[in-house]
Design a protein around this motif. Structure first.
Motif, short mmCIF file in Angstrom:
data_model
loop_
_atom_site.label_atom_id
_atom_site.label_comp_id
_atom_site.label_asym_id
_atom_site.label_seq_id
_atom_site.Cartn_x
_atom_site.Cartn_y
_atom_site.Cartn_z
N TYR A 109 -42.79 11.54 40.37
CA TYR A 109 -43.03 10.61 41.46
C TYR A 109 -41.73 10.22 42.14
O TYR A 109 -40.64 10.53 41.68
CB TYR A 109 -43.73 9.35 40.93
N GLY A 155 -45.73 13.44 43.52
CA GLY A 155 -47.02 13.22 42.86
C GLY A 155 -47.86 12.14 43.50
O GLY A 155 -48.82 11.65 42.89
N ASP A 156 -47.52 11.72 44.70
CA ASP A 156 -48.26 10.71 45.46
C ASP A 156 -48.17 9.33 44.83
O ASP A 156 -47.09 8.88 44.49
CB ASP A 156 -49.69 11.15 45.69
N TYR A 214 -48.52 6.19 42.24
CA TYR A 214 -48.51 5.87 40.80
C TYR A 214 -48.61 4.36 40.61
O TYR A 214 -48.49 3.57 41.55
CB TYR A 214 -47.22 6.38 40.16
N ASN A 259 -51.02 8.08 37.44
CA ASN A 259 -51.34 8.49 38.79
C ASN A 259 -52.68 7.88 39.20
O ASN A 259 -53.65 7.96 38.46
CB ASN A 259 -51.42 10.02 38.81
N TYR A 278 -53.84 11.37 44.30
CA TYR A 278 -53.12 12.63 44.40
C TYR A 278 -53.87 13.59 45.31
O TYR A 278 -55.07 13.82 45.13
CB TYR A 278 -52.94 13.27 43.02
N SER A 286 -53.66 17.45 46.47
CA SER A 286 -53.01 18.70 46.07
C SER A 286 -52.66 19.59 47.25
O SER A 286 -51.96 20.60 47.09
CB SER A 286 -53.92 19.48 45.12
N ARG A 327 -48.28 17.16 50.22
CA ARG A 327 -48.74 15.90 49.60
C ARG A 327 -48.11 14.68 50.28
O ARG A 327 -47.48 13.85 49.62
CB ARG A 327 -48.44 15.91 48.10
N THR A 349 -57.83 11.00 42.80
CA THR A 349 -56.83 11.85 42.14
C THR A 349 -57.16 13.33 42.27
O THR A 349 -56.42 14.17 41.76
CB THR A 349 -56.73 11.48 40.65
#
Length: 325
Positions: free
Chosen positions: A147, A170-171, A173, A191, A194, A196, A200, A260
């Motif tokens: 992240y 990882g977008d 958190y 997370n 998210y 993919s 992102r 997610t």
């Protein structure tokens, strides 16, 4: 083309226009520049405070959301005590009343860098000159982590506090804070959103509670530099949403897709002269209405970062409990 087919197409186009119809931003006068704004209304006198990314975090005040807004000064005029690149230009303020003191969380980083940290400043009144930099809250990132530790957002759940954060990589958190909301209780994060696809580009999360749900908002897309390179249509900033019965996970979009697992429904996107809305938050006005606020580029004024405007709308609600602009 038959009359029946023409009628069907007319109805379909009409429904499509309703789906993508948004209210214009509320009016704004005075110091209406904004980037990643944070809005709060002071309980003692009803005065509105607007905080912006840039030059030590701007402080502007007004007696109405519509203004006139007056620039008063800065939260961290000398920069942050966090010894990171970008410490003289803290980002993404997030302001809340915690107990009897105002807490402003901020990020220290540089554009495109994963060397980032989240800090905290506190004040009894929010006036310039009353802010104390408390330094880092124990949420940091470095190159190669899952992240990026920017764009903080405090969430209170009863007597517990959580901090949402993240951008690209990882977008979004989340980490639990101590009972004073000043430090992360551990390095453990999880997370909560998210996507993919592509690079992102999800950041600037904001969570609020309404009618038994926690609503998670975030900005998706390219935020800046529109005057230099205009993104492909639909790749610019827009505000996305999911919701859950709990603040710590299980967020779904309007189609039931997990947040997610690349889920997310659009709350607000470009329309009319409004381009790239994002950097959003929500607060309860003294009128008890929920207000969405954000920054955007007004195409009739300019697309440069220095032209961004403060936008706000009172939220409406669908019959199935989703916010609408």
């Amino acid at each position: 083309m038959s009359q029946l087919l023409r009628l069907f197409l007319a109805i379909a186009l009409g429904l499509a226009s309703l789906v993508h119809s948004y209210s214009d931003p509320g009016s704004c006068t005075g110091a209406c520049w904004a980037h990643d704004p944070s809005i709060i209304q002071r309980a003692s006198d009803g005065k509105y405070f607007k905080f912006n990314t840039g030059t030590g975090i701007e402080i502007a005040t007004a007696d109405s959301l519509a203004g006139p807004w007056t620039l008063q000064g800065y939260v961290l005029a000398s920069g942050s005590s966090i010894d990171n690149p970008g410490k003289n230009d803290p980002w993404a303020p997030d302001v809340h009343l915690v107990g009897e003191e105002y807490y402003l969380y901020y990020a220290v980083s540089e554009f495109g860098s994963q060397v980032s940290a989240i800090g905290l400043a506190t004040s009894p009144t929010m006036q310039p000159g009353t802010w104390t930099d408390q330094g880092g809250v124990g949420v940091v990132s470095k190159k190669g982590q899952a992240y990026n530790a920017i764009d903080p957002n405090l969430v209170a759940v009863g007597s517990d506090y959580y901090l949402n954060f993240g951008s690209f990589w990882g977008d979004i958190y989340q980490v639990k804070l101590n009972s004073a909301a000043t430090k992360a209780t551990s390095a453990a994060t999880h997370n909560i959103e998210y996507d993919s696809a592509g690079t992102r580009p999800c950041e600037g999360s904001y969570m609020f509670f309404y009618n038994n749900y926690y609503y998670l908002l975030w900005s998706h897309g390219i935020c800046c530099g529109y005057d230099k390179t205009l993104p492909a249509p639909g790749d610019e900033y827009r505000i996305m949403m999911c919701r859950s019965k709990t603040a710590t996970g299980g967020f779904l979009d309007q189609n039931g897709v997990a947040c997610t697992a690349s889920g997310g429904s659009i709350l607000l996107e470009s329309h009319g002269s409004v381009y790239g809305p994002g950097g959003q938050g929500v607060f309860t006005d003294s009128s008890k209405e929920l207000v969405l606020y954000y920054h955007y580029a007004n195409k009739s004024i300019g697309l440069g970062d220095g032209d961004y405007r403060f936008g706000w709308n009172v939220l409406n609600w669908s019959t199935d409990g989703w916010p609408q602009v």
